[in-house]
Design a protein around this motif. Structure first.
Motif, PDB file in Angstrom:
ATOM      1  N   LYS B 133      27.553  42.891 -10.849  1.00 18.94           N
ATOM      2  CA  LYS B 133      29.066  42.949 -10.784  1.00 18.94           C
ATOM      3  C   LYS B 133      29.463  44.095  -9.502  1.00 18.94           C
ATOM      4  CE  LYS B 133      30.185  43.598 -15.160  1.00 18.94           C
ATOM      5  NZ  LYS B 133      30.586  44.271 -17.264  1.00 18.94           N
ATOM      6  N   ARG B 134      27.897  45.337  -9.598  1.00 20.36           N
ATOM      7  CA  ARG B 134      29.023  45.981  -8.622  1.00 20.36           C
ATOM      8  C   ARG B 134      28.125  44.713  -7.274  1.00 20.36           C
ATOM      9  NH1 ARG B 134      31.315  49.213  -8.923  1.00 20.36           N
ATOM     10  NH2 ARG B 134      31.729  49.539  -6.757  1.00 20.36           N
ATOM     11  N   LYS B 135      27.515  44.197  -7.352  1.00 22.68           N
ATOM     12  CA  LYS B 135      27.419  42.749  -5.832  1.00 22.68           C
ATOM     13  C   LYS B 135      28.472  42.027  -5.746  1.00 22.68           C
ATOM     14  CE  LYS B 135      23.891  39.907  -4.237  1.00 22.68           C
ATOM     15  NZ  LYS B 135      24.341  40.003  -3.238  1.00 22.68           N
ATOM     16  N   LEU B 136      29.031  42.281  -6.903  1.00 20.15           N
ATOM     17  CA  LEU B 136      30.358  41.514  -6.693  1.00 20.15           C
ATOM     18  C   LEU B 136      31.293  41.939  -6.324  1.00 20.15           C
ATOM     19  CD1 LEU B 136      31.671  38.367  -7.521  1.00 20.15           C
ATOM     20  CD2 LEU B 136      30.946  39.071  -9.592  1.00 20.15           C
ATOM     21  N   ALA B 137      31.994  43.233  -6.848  1.00 19.18           N
ATOM     22  CA  ALA B 137      32.583  44.057  -6.505  1.00 19.18           C
ATOM     23  C   ALA B 137      32.491  44.065  -4.942  1.00 19.18           C
ATOM     24  CB  ALA B 137      32.876  45.830  -6.617  1.00 19.18           C
TER      25      ALA B 137
END
Lengths: 187, 287
Positions: B133-137
């Protein structure tokens, strides 16, 4: 159109931005209209996130019931979170501005707020736009009375004493009605 | 029931706070998912500067809170000092340290390095959802949000029951005025966890915005469900008030509508009286 801005508008709008630095914020501006002029008298922080129709209606009605005498809702301010996106009104912001213009039967004012870091200091800048009520077209305000020096001096205390921590918008008010959306401590 | 904000105000207003008071504030903010990074930062710094000897095993937990709060408040120098301390204690290869360092890099605008840190964690454990999710953010900061939306949908293909991602997708669609997809996303949240009342309220708001009489009645159903379970959720009360008024204006209101409108008004007046802010609705027509 010439726009002038009273100190409390800068204070409340900037406090809203500083309280929710990781979210887009939007607020309502009330003011007095004169021939070819608008004086922005007060600001009511609206939301830190998407604004939906039912609560926008109620927020407008509550503002109408509580705003200073002789003023009307004349526009909005919006700040988009620090990103690589170019500063502009969000699609939601444009919709709200159109509602304001139609409601007032007159052009509406938008204050776009930029928050940047320059030389390790936070710099908040205000840009004025107007939306024509007939064509719903956004343009620069010909004579914006925005004063960067005045704005920053108004904000000094808000930042230094961290008054922005206690800013209340309608999102917060609708969750907890003990919170006063008029933000009297910042007036 | 006292609101979370009031409880927090009470905790914060205490003068001469002890270590226990400071920890209570930090835990309260964290456990209730509140966003007061500067407050957490203040409390963490006070704990570390005045009470560090008494922290024992909590010392590095407090540093972790300090780092997260410093990153969110943009005090990156403070964050970096905290990260170095965590690194000395747990090592550079520790997953948690790398995650926090990645968030720091993001905050500093160093997206390439942040991406590398997240890729490293995912190479060790590709199912680390938080890091995915962080990478996507990182895509959320771009002008074109389409890759971010596609990434969220892809994440949901492998994690259909992840409420947080459905809620985030709904939020992004809402911001882009894509009502039908936003509604679908929030209805998925409702199906996955029927006690997520905010999802019912959001769905009702979207239905109201979309218009049509059927949508208004569906919105009313969602809001009634929320109020039956918690009659003091004022956001739901105000939204229901708005919806019932709109139904009334259609000229197709059923018998229940007038009753619900009356109940809403009474409940709202009571809520404002209890909160001692009736002045806010004195000039507002709740009759």
């Amino acid at each position: 159109m010439k726009v002038s801005v009273e100190e409390r508008v800068y204070k409340k709008a900037a406090a809203h931005v500083l309280r929710y630095t990781t979210e887009d914020v939007i607020g309502v501006l009330v003011g007095r209209r004169g021939p070819g002029t608008v004086t922005l008298v007060d600001a009511y922080p609206l939301a830190h996130g998407p604004v939906m129709a039912p609560l926008l209606e109620i927020a407008f009605e509550l503002i109408d019931a509580n705003k200073p005498e002789g003023t009307t809702i004349v526009g909005l301010y919006e700040a988009v979170v620090k990103t690589n996106r170019s500063p502009t009104l969000t699609p939601s912001g444009v919709k709200v501005l159109e509602v304001i213009a139609d409601r007032a039967g007159a052009d509406a004012i938008a204050l776009l707020i930029d928050q940047n870091t320059a030389n390790d200091e936070e710099v908040i800048t205000f840009h004025a736009r107007q939306l024509s009520q007939k064509e719903h077209r956004l343009s620069e305000v010909p004579e914006s009375g925005l004063s960067p020096a005045f704005a920053m001096s108004s904000l000094e205390k808000v930042i230094r004493e961290r008054q922005y921590r206690s800013i209340v918008d309608f999102d917060a008010h609708f969750e907890d009605v003990s919170l006063d959306f008029r933000n009297p401590t910042l007036s | 029931m006292e609101s979370k904000t009031k409880i927090l105000e009470r905790l914060v207003s205490k003068r001469d706070k002890s270590a226990s008071d400071l920890k209570s504030i930090i835990h309260f903010v964290k456990n209730n998912n509140l966003r007061y990074p500067e407050l957490v930062l203040d409390c963490s710094l006070q704990l570390l500067s005045k009470h560090s000897s008494g922290l024992d095993s909590e010392y590095h937990l407090i540093i972790e809170e300090l780092v997260n709060a410093a990153i969110e408040s943009d005090f990156l120098e403070v964050a970096m000092k905290g990260i170095k301390s965590l690194s000395r204690k747990f090592g550079d290869k520790n997953t948690k340290v790398i995650k926090i360092a990645g968030t720091y890099r993001e905050s500093n605008g160093d997206e390439n390095n942040a991406n590398e840190y997240y890729d490293y964690i995912l190479s060790e454990n590709k199912n680390d959802l938080k890091v995915q999710k962080r990478k996507l953010a990182l895509l959320k900061t771009k002008e074109d949000l389409q890759p971010y939306i596609e990434g969220l949908n892809k994440l949901l293909k492998d994690n259909m029951n992840d409420i947080e991602t459905w809620a985030e997708l709904g939020f992004v669609y809402l911001n882009n005025l894509n009502w039908s997809r936003a509604l679908y996303s929030y209805e998925q949240v409702i199906m996955l966890n029927p006690s997520q009342f905010y999802a019912y309220i959001r769905a009702a708001e979207i239905l109201y915005t979309q218009g049509t009489t059927d949508n208004l009645y569906q919105a009313r159903n969602y809001l009634c469900y929320v109020i039956i379970h918690d009659p003091e959720i004022t956001r739901a009360l105000w939204t229901l008030f708005s919806v019932c008024r709109a139904i009334d204006r259609t000229g197709k209101a059923d018998a229940k509508n007038a009753t619900l409108l009356t109940v809403c008004k009474k409940r709202l007046k009571l809520c404002y009286e209890k909160a001692k802010t009736s002045t806010l609705i004195d000039n507002y027509n709740l009759e």
